[in-house]
Design a protein around this motif. Sequence first.
Motif, PDB file in Angstrom:
ATOM      1  N   SER A  75       0.850  -1.267   0.022  1.00 19.00           N
ATOM      2  CA  SER A  75       0.003  -0.091   0.040  1.00 19.00           C
ATOM      3  C   SER A  75       0.826   1.164   0.042  1.00 19.00           C
ATOM      4  O   SER A  75       0.578   2.296  -0.618  1.00 19.00           O
ATOM      5  CB  SER A  75      -1.024   0.185   1.264  1.00 19.00           C
TER       6      SER A  75
ATOM      7  N   SER B 108      -6.661  -4.037   3.952  1.00 17.48           N
ATOM      8  CA  SER B 108      -7.343  -4.681   5.146  1.00 17.48           C
ATOM      9  C   SER B 108      -7.974  -3.529   5.892  1.00 17.48           C
ATOM     10  O   SER B 108      -9.238  -3.934   6.358  1.00 17.48           O
ATOM     11  CB  SER B 108      -6.685  -5.292   5.929  1.00 17.48           C
TER      12      SER B 108
ATOM     13  N   THR C 118      -4.622  -2.704   9.445  1.00 17.30           N
ATOM     14  CA  THR C 118      -3.021  -2.496   9.894  1.00 17.30           C
ATOM     15  C   THR C 118      -2.828  -1.700  10.892  1.00 17.30           C
ATOM     16  O   THR C 118      -3.232  -0.466  10.854  1.00 17.30           O
ATOM     17  CB  THR C 118      -2.515  -2.067   8.753  1.00 17.30           C
TER      18      THR C 118
ATOM     19  N   ALA D 262      -0.124 -12.267  -0.330  1.00 14.36           N
ATOM     20  CA  ALA D 262       0.777 -11.106  -1.048  1.00 14.36           C
ATOM     21  C   ALA D 262      -0.481 -10.413  -2.031  1.00 14.36           C
ATOM     22  O   ALA D 262      -1.261 -10.790  -2.551  1.00 14.36           O
ATOM     23  CB  ALA D 262       1.505 -11.721  -2.329  1.00 14.36           C
ATOM     24  N   SER D 263      -0.256  -9.047  -1.781  1.00 15.63           N
ATOM     25  CA  SER D 263      -1.213  -8.194  -2.497  1.00 15.63           C
ATOM     26  C   SER D 263      -1.018  -7.967  -3.968  1.00 15.63           C
ATOM     27  O   SER D 263       0.131  -7.774  -4.459  1.00 15.63           O
ATOM     28  CB  SER D 263      -1.285  -6.703  -1.723  1.00 15.63           C
TER      29      SER D 263
ATOM     30  N   LYS E  26       7.397  -8.358  -3.783  1.00 15.12           N
ATOM     31  CA  LYS E  26       6.912  -9.678  -3.930  1.00 15.12           C
ATOM     32  C   LYS E  26       7.657 -10.728  -4.030  1.00 15.12           C
ATOM     33  O   LYS E  26       7.524 -11.971  -3.612  1.00 15.12           O
ATOM     34  CB  LYS E  26       5.941  -9.767  -5.554  1.00 15.12           C
TER      35      LYS E  26
HETATM   36  O1  M6R Z   1      -3.935  -4.142   4.643  1.00 12.65           O
HETATM   37  P1  M6R Z   1      -2.763  -3.160   4.296  1.00 12.65           P
HETATM   38  O2  M6R Z   1      -2.801  -2.783   3.032  1.00 12.65           O
HETATM   39  O3  M6R Z   1      -2.733  -1.982   5.318  1.00 12.65           O
HETATM   40  O4  M6R Z   1      -1.468  -4.038   4.481  1.00 12.65           O
HETATM   41  C1  M6R Z   1      -0.190  -3.333   4.158  1.00 12.65           C
HETATM   42  C2  M6R Z   1       0.782  -4.303   4.070  1.00 12.65           C
HETATM   43  O5  M6R Z   1       0.937  -5.217   5.407  1.00 12.65           O
HETATM   44  C3  M6R Z   1       0.754  -5.328   3.017  1.00 12.65           C
HETATM   45  O6  M6R Z   1       0.687  -4.515   1.734  1.00 12.65           O
HETATM   46  C4  M6R Z   1       2.006  -6.363   2.852  1.00 12.65           C
HETATM   47  O7  M6R Z   1       2.844  -5.434   2.435  1.00 12.65           O
HETATM   48  C5  M6R Z   1       1.691  -7.479   1.488  1.00 12.65           C
HETATM   49  N1  M6R Z   1       1.780  -8.690   2.006  1.00 12.65           N
HETATM   50  C6  M6R Z   1       2.227  -7.277   0.409  1.00 12.65           C
HETATM   51  O8  M6R Z   1       2.334  -7.986  -0.501  1.00 12.65           O
END
Ligand code: M6R
Length: 369
Positions: free
Chosen positions: A60, A106, A109, A156-157, A242
């Motif tokens: 993010s 999410s 965080t 993984a996002s 990633k």
């Molecule tokens: O839910 P969030 O976008 O706040 O999460 C932030 C990070 O924990 C999240 O993007 C993390 O880096 C992912 N696992 C990346 O793929």
Amino acid sequence: EKSGYDHFMLKEIAEQPRAVADTLLGRIGADGLLTLDEMRLSGEELREINKIIVVACGTSYHAGLIAKYAIEHWAGIPCEVELASEFRYRDPILTRDTLIIVISQSGETMDTLMAVRHAREQHSRVLAICNVNGSTIPREADAVLYTHAGPEIAVASTKAFLTQLVACYLVALYLAQVRGTKFGDEISQIVARLWEMPSRVEEVLSTMEPVRELARSLAGERCVLFLGRHVGFPVALEGALKLKELAYMHAEGFAAGELKHGPIALIESGLPVVVVVPSPSGQRVTHEKIVSNIQEIRARGAKTIVIAEEGDTSVEPYADTLIRVPAVPTLLQPLVATVPLQVFACELATAKGHDVDQPRNLAKSVTVE
Ligand code: M6R
């Protein structure tokens, strides 16, 4: 639920065209202008903003880094981007006229939530970009713009990241519209290009077999570097993240212009280096400079993996592997350039026998500081 895919991550990568379209839907009027009244920030409030700080973690945060380019270019508002875990442990200068944009897939965080509370205590307005309806961060923020990626299960996002980018573009354009830094017809032209993005992402997805092959051939490597410039720099950071998360490999993203200030010392024979090349028409100068970087690292023996726009022939002589992405406006390039890096990491991790949906030591939402 994986709808025939081996992993949620593969399914979510494939869902990206749809997710991007869904995040645009209902936010653009017939005149091509934006209707973001859902954000609940009045025109007056938006006109008063004199500084924006984007705060987020992980992927993010990378979306936030890209948002900065769009906000400064389209809306002309000074913009900083900061990791949530750092933000509240310094003394950020916040006023009522500072807009804090927090980005969280999410919405749970903890680092980001604590940043929201800190900003609100200083009376700054907080806009959340979030994927989960009714989660804590949007509940505590002053305003929210939801991404419509649908549930993201893999740790993984992927699709959430692309929709975060879309949301950031929408916010930047909306600010430009409300504050009058862009004319209506300029905005509707950019919006028309945004509408083309689901098809562009689809095109990328349909050409990923060589990327998968490449990934499998690199499963024995210990380290991969990623270089980019301008909006390609955060894309390089995202490609490296990633690979760390999924393949447990040492991976590092650099701004290509920094190479000569240190990282070039890492280049040795056979080292795979992924380079995200800016558009030759949209980014003529940085394009030229990055092509010389590719020559420099190749002369030192690096295995160059080049992601470049279709029709960009200047990179051909220096690319050991050339990955083509469709030509799109410069600021939108991350929407197409990130996809091969997601596929690359997923395939490489699979080749190593890792669980790509549940990488070791990681949780989908990080609810501790
Ligand atoms: O839910 P969030 O976008 O706040 O999460 C932030 C990070 O924990 C999240 O993007 C993390 O880096 C992912 N696992 C990346 O793929």
